[in-house]
Write a protein that holds these residues in place. Structure first.
Motif, PDB file in Angstrom:
ATOM      1  N   MET A   1       0.818  -1.366   0.151  1.00 35.49           N
ATOM      2  CA  MET A   1      -0.709  -0.262   0.432  1.00 35.49           C
ATOM      3  C   MET A   1       0.809   1.426  -0.478  1.00 35.49           C
ATOM      4  O   MET A   1       2.208   1.257   0.955  1.00 35.49           O
ATOM      5  CB  MET A   1      -1.108  -0.201   1.097  1.00 35.49           C
ATOM      6  N   ASP A   2       0.618   1.977  -0.634  1.00 34.20           N
ATOM      7  CA  ASP A   2       1.076   4.056  -1.115  1.00 34.20           C
ATOM      8  C   ASP A   2       0.864   4.207   0.221  1.00 34.20           C
ATOM      9  O   ASP A   2      -0.688   4.579   0.640  1.00 34.20           O
ATOM     10  CB  ASP A   2       1.273   3.497  -1.953  1.00 34.20           C
ATOM     11  N   MET A   3       1.682   4.765   0.811  1.00 36.04           N
ATOM     12  CA  MET A   3       1.191   6.119   1.826  1.00 36.04           C
ATOM     13  C   MET A   3       1.612   7.375   1.707  1.00 36.04           C
ATOM     14  O   MET A   3       2.781   7.809   0.828  1.00 36.04           O
ATOM     15  CB  MET A   3       1.729   5.745   2.910  1.00 36.04           C
ATOM     16  N   ALA A   4       1.231   8.859   1.324  1.00 34.18           N
ATOM     17  CA  ALA A   4       1.637  10.241   1.253  1.00 34.18           C
ATOM     18  C   ALA A   4       2.652  10.139   1.882  1.00 34.18           C
ATOM     19  O   ALA A   4       2.657   9.976   2.677  1.00 34.18           O
ATOM     20  CB  ALA A   4       0.215  11.098   1.379  1.00 34.18           C
ATOM     21  N   LEU A   5       3.603  11.049   1.076  1.00 29.98           N
ATOM     22  CA  LEU A   5       4.473  12.216   1.801  1.00 29.98           C
ATOM     23  C   LEU A   5       4.554  13.128   2.217  1.00 29.98           C
ATOM     24  O   LEU A   5       4.288  13.323   3.397  1.00 29.98           O
ATOM     25  CB  LEU A   5       5.379  11.956   0.680  1.00 29.98           C
ATOM     26  N   GLN A   6       4.453  13.977   0.866  1.00 30.37           N
ATOM     27  CA  GLN A   6       3.927  15.391   0.997  1.00 30.37           C
ATOM     28  C   GLN A   6       2.316  16.022   0.543  1.00 30.37           C
ATOM     29  O   GLN A   6       2.156  16.747  -0.216  1.00 30.37           O
ATOM     30  CB  GLN A   6       5.373  16.472   0.314  1.00 30.37           C
ATOM     31  N   GLY A   7       1.677  15.050  -0.042  1.00 31.48           N
ATOM     32  CA  GLY A   7       0.865  15.788  -0.429  1.00 31.48           C
ATOM     33  C   GLY A   7       1.193  15.315  -1.883  1.00 31.48           C
ATOM     34  O   GLY A   7       2.214  14.424  -2.673  1.00 31.48           O
ATOM     35  N   GLY A   8       0.223  15.744  -3.911  1.00 30.78           N
ATOM     36  CA  GLY A   8       0.187  15.459  -4.721  1.00 30.78           C
ATOM     37  C   GLY A   8       0.509  14.030  -5.448  1.00 30.78           C
ATOM     38  O   GLY A   8      -0.071  13.113  -4.656  1.00 30.78           O
ATOM     39  N   GLN A   9       1.687  13.936  -6.260  1.00 30.10           N
ATOM     40  CA  GLN A   9       2.049  13.216  -6.389  1.00 30.10           C
ATOM     41  C   GLN A   9       3.677  12.394  -5.565  1.00 30.10           C
ATOM     42  O   GLN A   9       4.130  11.218  -6.072  1.00 30.10           O
ATOM     43  CB  GLN A   9       2.900  13.045  -7.868  1.00 30.10           C
ATOM     44  N   SER A  10       4.141  12.551  -4.581  1.00 30.73           N
ATOM     45  CA  SER A  10       4.662  12.483  -3.504  1.00 30.73           C
ATOM     46  C   SER A  10       4.893  10.983  -3.174  1.00 30.73           C
ATOM     47  O   SER A  10       3.679  11.304  -1.899  1.00 30.73           O
ATOM     48  CB  SER A  10       5.264  13.591  -2.686  1.00 30.73           C
ATOM     49  N   TYR A  14       5.723   1.942   0.594  1.00 31.00           N
ATOM     50  CA  TYR A  14       6.129   1.368   1.171  1.00 31.00           C
ATOM     51  C   TYR A  14       6.064  -0.493   0.738  1.00 31.00           C
ATOM     52  O   TYR A  14       7.497  -1.797   1.448  1.00 31.00           O
ATOM     53  CB  TYR A  14       5.158   0.941   2.647  1.00 31.00           C
ATOM     54  N   ALA A  15       5.314  -1.272   0.374  1.00 35.29           N
ATOM     55  CA  ALA A  15       5.040  -2.635  -0.126  1.00 35.29           C
ATOM     56  C   ALA A  15       6.463  -2.829  -1.262  1.00 35.29           C
ATOM     57  O   ALA A  15       7.204  -3.696  -0.507  1.00 35.29           O
ATOM     58  CB  ALA A  15       4.035  -2.880  -0.712  1.00 35.29           C
ATOM     59  N   PHE A  16       6.586  -1.905  -2.245  1.00 32.93           N
ATOM     60  CA  PHE A  16       8.036  -1.958  -3.240  1.00 32.93           C
ATOM     61  C   PHE A  16       9.161  -2.312  -2.085  1.00 32.93           C
ATOM     62  O   PHE A  16      10.051  -2.974  -2.408  1.00 32.93           O
ATOM     63  CB  PHE A  16       7.749  -1.375  -4.251  1.00 32.93           C
ATOM     64  N   ILE A  17       9.276  -1.168  -1.211  1.00 33.11           N
ATOM     65  CA  ILE A  17      10.520  -1.270  -0.522  1.00 33.11           C
ATOM     66  C   ILE A  17      10.544  -2.460   0.206  1.00 33.11           C
ATOM     67  O   ILE A  17      11.278  -2.655   0.208  1.00 33.11           O
ATOM     68  CB  ILE A  17      10.347   0.431   0.447  1.00 33.11           C
ATOM     69  N   THR A  18       9.322  -2.471   0.747  1.00 28.99           N
ATOM     70  CA  THR A  18       9.708  -4.264   2.086  1.00 28.99           C
ATOM     71  C   THR A  18      10.063  -5.248   0.857  1.00 28.99           C
ATOM     72  O   THR A  18      11.042  -6.291   1.614  1.00 28.99           O
ATOM     73  CB  THR A  18       7.974  -4.592   2.430  1.00 28.99           C
ATOM     74  N   LEU A  19       9.340  -5.495  -0.465  1.00 30.91           N
ATOM     75  CA  LEU A  19       9.958  -6.378  -1.283  1.00 30.91           C
ATOM     76  C   LEU A  19      11.414  -6.453  -1.173  1.00 30.91           C
ATOM     77  O   LEU A  19      12.559  -7.791  -1.324  1.00 30.91           O
ATOM     78  CB  LEU A  19       8.944  -6.249  -2.434  1.00 30.91           C
TER      79      LEU A  19
END
Length: 473
Positions: A1-10, A14-19
């Motif tokens: 699942m993706d989680m927002a960093l600063q809004g927008g497209q940033s 985390y799922a890919f980084i964990t892999l």
């Protein structure tokens, strides 16, 4: 699942980084298994190749020769062919070593096999942490980089469990097992399975974006970073990496480790070398390589000694998990200081306990009264202090403390120093057990732990929360 960093497209994926972290740290597992498998095979080696104490030291230490070469070569090679490609080559080396070591018919062949495995161990030991540090956010980089040590200890523990199970099933490490081959040979052959898994898994992760920028492949780097952090953050990070390299556009080389203004070796490199050496001079790999022999030397049976190894491995994993929970909150330097102090005290207790050992008429050794239990508790507390601090933190620091331009070269030198120190401690141990004895040997490790406390206070700077592009040295 993706989680927002600063809004927008940033957004941080985390799922890919964990892999990516899981795959990269399989190298840590291989590092641990290849290092720990020797622990339960020494009786087999001694009987198969008719080895004395010096011969055992050479056969055990052979992997460290390859590891030193592999660590030094991998740091520079990673700058030439990429982080992922170096890890793939290490997987191949692990596989070749596993097959050859188990099949060795002589000490010479076994030593060659272990040197080959050492090349893979050395490469994985320095490249996995730096790769992880280059693809993870600064806010959680410490805990993700610490996974490397968890996997190293998991590999060690896996080797201990496999050794124990095979020895128990066969009736001893030197007894015949499946297909008529001794159990100790199967202890090495089992390593082929995770080596194959490691190689295949590496095909599914990307190259380090920082390496890609260095090679002028910025569009490819941006695609990787976009998948990791989102489009906006990817553009920003490519710009930061490019800017960090702008002052020095030549290809990375060893001479970059010399400060051009002073003509001296950069202080950051001395700090890295010191961290690498002290991590070994506190004697941790004596526990990992010689644990079974050590506990048998003070009166425990082979079966009990192998079980103690498993206990130590389990405690090590628990300690590393604690580090993952706190490293990005507490910081790197405080954990190193706590570890140094704790190891100095517990090693001193172990040394004193061993000084009470008595030898019976039949040559058996034992610790009187409750000293056996005290030594066991102190030794495992020592393992906990190491794995909550110097075990994972040294790799975290080496992966993140060096500036982009010198990261590969500095890792080559620090990694080489780490494995040379490892070799000095490991190869000397069988002789030191004979003279001056376990008590004096462990007192020496305690002294190095105490010195490491003052080294950290004077030379090590905190890196918690800083971007890799902000590192200076």
């Amino acid at each position: 699942m993706d989680m927002a960093l600063q809004g927008g497209q940033s957004r941080v994926n985390y799922a890919f980084i964990t892999l990516i972290v899981i795959v990269a740290t399989i190298g840590g597992f291989m590092f641990g298994y290849d290092s720990g498998v020797i622990n339960g095979t020494q009786n087999g080696l001694e009987s198969a190749f008719e080895l004395g104490s010096l011969g055992i030291g050479v056969n055990v230490g052979a992997i460290l020769v390859g590891s030193a070469i592999g660590a030094f070569g991998a740091g520079r090679l990673a700058d030439l062919i990429g982080r992922r490609n170096v890890m793939m080559w290490s997987a191949v080396l692990f596989l070749v070593s596993a097959i050859l070591a188990g099949a060795a018919g002589s000490s010479a062949v076994f030593i060659i096999a272990r040197i080959i495995g050492g090349l893979g161990v050395g490469a994985a030991s320095v490249i996995s942490p730096v790769y992880i540090s280059e693809v993870t956010p600064a806010s959680i980089r410490g805990r993700l980089s610490s996974v490397q040590q968890v996997m190293i200890i998991t590999g060690l523990t896996g080797a201990f469990v496999a050794n124990f199970a095979l020895a128990r099933l066969a009736g001893g490490s030197t007894a015949d097992f499946w297909l008529g081959y001794e159990a100790w040979r199967w202890m090495f052959w089992l390593q082929a399975i995770p080596a194959i898994i490691y190689f295949v898994a590496l095909l599914f992760i990307p190259e380090s974006p920082r390496y890609l920028v260095v090679k002028g492949r910025e569009e490819e780097a941006e695609r990787v970073l976009t998948r990791l952090f989102g489009r906006d953050e990817a553009v920003r990070k490519v710009g930061e990496i490019r800017q960090s390299l702008a002052a020095d556009q030549h290809k990375p080389r060893l001479s970059d480790l010399i400060d051009k203004t002073t003509g001296r070796i950069r202080p950051i490199l001395w700090a890295g070398i010191g961290l690498a050496i002290f991590q070994q001079f506190v004697g941790i790999n004596v526990v990992f390589y010689y644990g079974a022999v050590l506990w048998q030397a003070v009166g425990f049976s082979e079966d009990n000694a192998l079980q103690i190894n498993i206990l130590s491995g389990g405690l090590s994993i628990a300690a590393c998990l604690l580090t993952i929970a706190v490293v990005d909150k507490v910081g790197r330097k405080p954990l190193l200081l706590i570890g140094s102090a704790g190891m100095a005290v517990t090693l001193a207790v172990v040394a004193y306990s061993f000084s009470t050992a008595t030898t019976a008429a039949d040559g058996s050794v034992s610790l009187p009264g409750s000293f056996g239990l005290i030594a066991l508790i102190a030794a495992n507390l020592y393992v906990i202090f190491f794995n909550v601090s110097w075990g994972p933190i040294m790799w975290v620091m080496l992966g993140e403390m060096f500036p982009n331009q010198i990261r590969g070269s500095a890792l080559a030198v620090a990694g080489f120093a780490q494995w040379i120190a490892n070799a000095l401690i490991s190869v000397s141990f069988p002789t030191l057990v004979t003279w001056p004895g376990l008590a004096v040997t462990y007192l020496g490790y305690a002294i190095f732990a105490a010195i490491s406390f003052f080294f950290v206070r004077a030379m090590v700077h905190e890196t918690r929360g800083r971007e890799l592009e902000q590192m200076v040295g």
